[in-house]
Design an enzyme around this catalytic site. Structure first.
Site, PDB file in Angstrom:
ATOM      1  N   HIS A 179      -1.608  -0.270 -10.089  1.00  0.00           N
ATOM      2  CA  HIS A 179      -2.199  -1.208  -9.125  1.00  0.00           C
ATOM      3  C   HIS A 179      -2.640  -2.504  -9.822  1.00  0.00           C
ATOM      4  CE1 HIS A 179      -4.141  -1.306  -4.909  1.00  0.00           C
ATOM      5  NE2 HIS A 179      -3.987  -2.546  -5.338  1.00  0.00           N
ATOM      6  N   ARG A 207       0.864  -1.184   0.000  1.00  0.00           N
ATOM      7  CA  ARG A 207       0.000   0.000   0.000  1.00  0.00           C
ATOM      8  C   ARG A 207       0.901   1.234   0.000  1.00  0.00           C
ATOM      9  NH1 ARG A 207      -3.500  -2.767  -1.691  1.00  0.00           N
ATOM     10  NH2 ARG A 207      -5.507  -3.240  -0.721  1.00  0.00           N
TER      11      ARG A 207
HETATM   12  P1  NAP Z   1      -1.582 -11.278   5.449  1.00  0.00           P
HETATM   13  O1  NAP Z   1      -1.762 -12.710   5.088  1.00  0.00           O
HETATM   14  O2  NAP Z   1      -2.454 -10.661   6.459  1.00  0.00           O
HETATM   15  O3  NAP Z   1      -0.045 -11.111   5.895  1.00  0.00           O
HETATM   16  C1  NAP Z   1       0.461  -9.916   6.388  1.00  0.00           C
HETATM   17  C2  NAP Z   1       1.923 -10.113   6.758  1.00  0.00           C
HETATM   18  O4  NAP Z   1       2.468  -8.853   7.176  1.00  0.00           O
HETATM   19  C3  NAP Z   1       2.084 -11.100   7.924  1.00  0.00           C
HETATM   20  O5  NAP Z   1       3.239 -11.873   7.763  1.00  0.00           O
HETATM   21  C4  NAP Z   1       2.241 -10.147   9.115  1.00  0.00           C
HETATM   22  O6  NAP Z   1       2.968 -10.703  10.220  1.00  0.00           O
HETATM   23  C5  NAP Z   1       3.019  -9.015   8.481  1.00  0.00           C
HETATM   24  N1  NAP Z   1       2.873  -7.779   9.263  1.00  0.00           N
HETATM   25  C6  NAP Z   1       1.742  -7.090   9.529  1.00  0.00           C
HETATM   26  N2  NAP Z   1       2.005  -6.047  10.324  1.00  0.00           N
HETATM   27  C7  NAP Z   1       3.328  -6.090  10.583  1.00  0.00           C
HETATM   28  C8  NAP Z   1       4.200  -5.298  11.354  1.00  0.00           C
HETATM   29  N3  NAP Z   1       3.754  -4.230  12.050  1.00  0.00           N
HETATM   30  N4  NAP Z   1       5.491  -5.629  11.410  1.00  0.00           N
HETATM   31  C9  NAP Z   1       5.946  -6.721  10.735  1.00  0.00           C
HETATM   32  N5  NAP Z   1       5.175  -7.509   9.974  1.00  0.00           N
HETATM   33  C10 NAP Z   1       3.875  -7.200   9.900  1.00  0.00           C
HETATM   34  O7  NAP Z   1      -1.691 -10.367   4.140  1.00  0.00           O
HETATM   35  P2  NAP Z   1      -1.477 -10.795   2.593  1.00  0.00           P
HETATM   36  O8  NAP Z   1      -2.675 -11.516   2.089  1.00  0.00           O
HETATM   37  O9  NAP Z   1      -0.158 -11.455   2.448  1.00  0.00           O
HETATM   38  O10 NAP Z   1      -1.513  -9.351   1.889  1.00  0.00           O
HETATM   39  C11 NAP Z   1      -0.564  -8.343   2.206  1.00  0.00           C
HETATM   40  C12 NAP Z   1      -1.006  -7.024   1.622  1.00  0.00           C
HETATM   41  O11 NAP Z   1      -0.820  -7.015   0.218  1.00  0.00           O
HETATM   42  C13 NAP Z   1      -2.490  -6.700   1.764  1.00  0.00           C
HETATM   43  O12 NAP Z   1      -2.790  -6.191   3.048  1.00  0.00           O
HETATM   44  C14 NAP Z   1      -2.709  -5.668   0.683  1.00  0.00           C
HETATM   45  O13 NAP Z   1      -2.524  -4.371   1.206  1.00  0.00           O
HETATM   46  C15 NAP Z   1      -1.600  -5.965  -0.326  1.00  0.00           C
HETATM   47  N6  NAP Z   1      -2.153  -6.384  -1.624  1.00  0.00           N
HETATM   48  C16 NAP Z   1      -1.793  -5.701  -2.732  1.00  0.00           C
HETATM   49  C17 NAP Z   1      -2.291  -6.080  -3.978  1.00  0.00           C
HETATM   50  C18 NAP Z   1      -1.895  -5.355  -5.234  1.00  0.00           C
HETATM   51  O14 NAP Z   1      -2.444  -5.632  -6.296  1.00  0.00           O
HETATM   52  N7  NAP Z   1      -0.951  -4.447  -5.184  1.00  0.00           N
HETATM   53  C19 NAP Z   1      -3.148  -7.186  -4.075  1.00  0.00           C
HETATM   54  C20 NAP Z   1      -3.490  -7.863  -2.912  1.00  0.00           C
HETATM   55  C21 NAP Z   1      -2.995  -7.457  -1.693  1.00  0.00           C
HETATM   56  P3  NAP Z   1       2.425 -11.998  11.023  1.00  0.00           P
HETATM   57  O15 NAP Z   1       2.612 -13.163  10.058  1.00  0.00           O
HETATM   58  O16 NAP Z   1       3.327 -12.090  12.186  1.00  0.00           O
HETATM   59  O17 NAP Z   1       0.986 -11.722  11.333  1.00  0.00           O
END
Ligand code: NAP
Length: 320
Positions: free
Chosen positions: A283, A235
């Site tokens: 995006h 993001r």
């Molecule tokens: P997720 O499964 O919720 O994983 C989030 C990861 O980030 C987890 O490993 C979490 O740690 C870590 N994290 C969160 N807060 C943190 C912090 N303060 N310090 C260190 N690590 C932290 O999310 P996801 O499905 O992988 O998606 C990630 C993000 O990608 C989404 O939230 C979205 O914003 C973005 N996204 C972008 C697109 C695009 O097209 N550009 C598409 C889809 C998603 P833990 O494992 O310890 O909980």
């Protein structure tokens, strides 16, 4: 099988417009035809608003969601739910984000593609061609490069694994400690510094929360290797624009591939558009795929109506 006239009405609340709205409004009713009657919020009767226990949402107007007073949960059609989490009250309906293995696969492909773009110096050769300049650069092997992946969730883990399969050294960072085959897993503030110091290419794949907003600024970029390269697929507000522009100017950051921005579409007068060392993407790294998303949403709702089980929802304290 439940008779169609006894199926529950499932509100679809979305501010999406045009083709995107039409695509969902045609695909969702079909995918859920045996589970419920999907109706746009605007077509709901007062009684249907009162009895709805679950809604499907995509960039919803929160005042519309608030009108559905008996909602237990909302199924988001997006993976990132920071806006929903900010808009809906903490004691409101639970938020279930889209967790689609296809999306993880698509994101891991994007991370590999744009890592290779940077690793094989494509932006530099494209710029050289514009100047009709012939110059070869030293070729490094993937095994000589370290890719730091910030966020080891559904998308980050898939991306990290794909990079490792391609021969890169991968070091990942998450909030809680993890142990994953072939990956050097770091966590916490010390782990963050280690990843910053070791990465030749840094990939952002964590959610936007109160903890990650503005996480990467001047101080953090200065901790990175000279000429580090960045990929932000998470993001926009996680990365501080002014700090990045300064680091690009000084050469501390060699190139940034940016798919997400504070404001989208990126305003025409934003300096990123004209930076030779910035690749602007609209995006597109891992869009929601309507067909696979509908299958997952249908499965979640079927289980809920049959057993009352709500899928794993967002932890409102952590914000993801
Ligand atoms: P997720 O499964 O919720 O994983 C989030 C990861 O980030 C987890 O490993 C979490 O740690 C870590 N994290 C969160 N807060 C943190 C912090 N303060 N310090 C260190 N690590 C932290 O999310 P996801 O499905 O992988 O998606 C990630 C993000 O990608 C989404 O939230 C979205 O914003 C973005 N996204 C972008 C697109 C695009 O097209 N550009 C598409 C889809 C998603 P833990 O494992 O310890 O909980």
């Amino acid at each position: 099988m439940t008779a169609p006239d006894t199926l529950p009405v499932i509100p679809f609340v979305s501010e999406a417009e045009g083709g995107e709205r039409r695509a969902w409004q045609s695909a969702l009713p079909e995918a859920l035809s045996r589970i419920g009657i999907v109706k746009p919020f605007e077509e709901l009767t007062a009684a249907e608003k009162d009895t709805a226990r679950v809604a499907i949402v995509a960039n919803p107007d929160p005042t519309k969601v608030a009108e559905l007073k008996n909602l237990e949960w909302v199924q988001s059609l997006w993976a990132g739910v920071e806006r929903l989490a900010a808009d809906l009250p903490v004691d409101g309906p639970q938020i279930v984000r889209l967790m689609d293995p296809q999306m993880a696969d698509t994101m891991s492909e994007a991370v590999l593609a744009w890592t290779l773009y940077l690793h094989r110096d494509m932006p530099i050769y494209a710029a050289q061609q514009k100047r009709k300049h012939w110059q070869q650069r030293e070729l490094k092997l993937p095994s000589e490069q370290t890719i730091g992946v910030l966020g080891l969730g559904k998308l980050g883990q898939a991306a990290a694994q794909r990079l490792a399969d391609n021969g890169f050294n991968v070091i990942g960072w998450s909030r809680s400690p993890k142990s994953i085959d072939n990956l050097d897993c770091q966590s916490g503030p010390d782990g963050f510094d280690i990843v910053l110091k070791m990465a030749d290419i840094l990939v952002l794949l964590m959610p936007l929360t109160s903890e990650t907003r503005g996480l990467i600024g001047s101080k953090e970029l200065q901790k990175c290797r000279k000429s580090v390269k960045l990929i932000n697929f998470a993001r926009g507000p996680i990365l501080q624009d002014a700090a990045l522009l300064e680091a690009l100017e000084s050469g501390q950051v060699e190139h940034a591939v940016l798919d997400v921005f504070d404001e989208e579409p990126l305003p025409e007068d934003h300096p990123y558009w004209d930076q030779e060392n910035v690749t602007v993407l609209p995006h597109i790294s891992a869009p929601t795929i309507t067909s696979t998303a509908c299958t997952i949403v249908a499965s979640n709702l079927k289980i809920y109506f049959e057993t009352g089980t709500i899928p794993k929802s967002v932890d409102r304290m952590k914000g993801y």
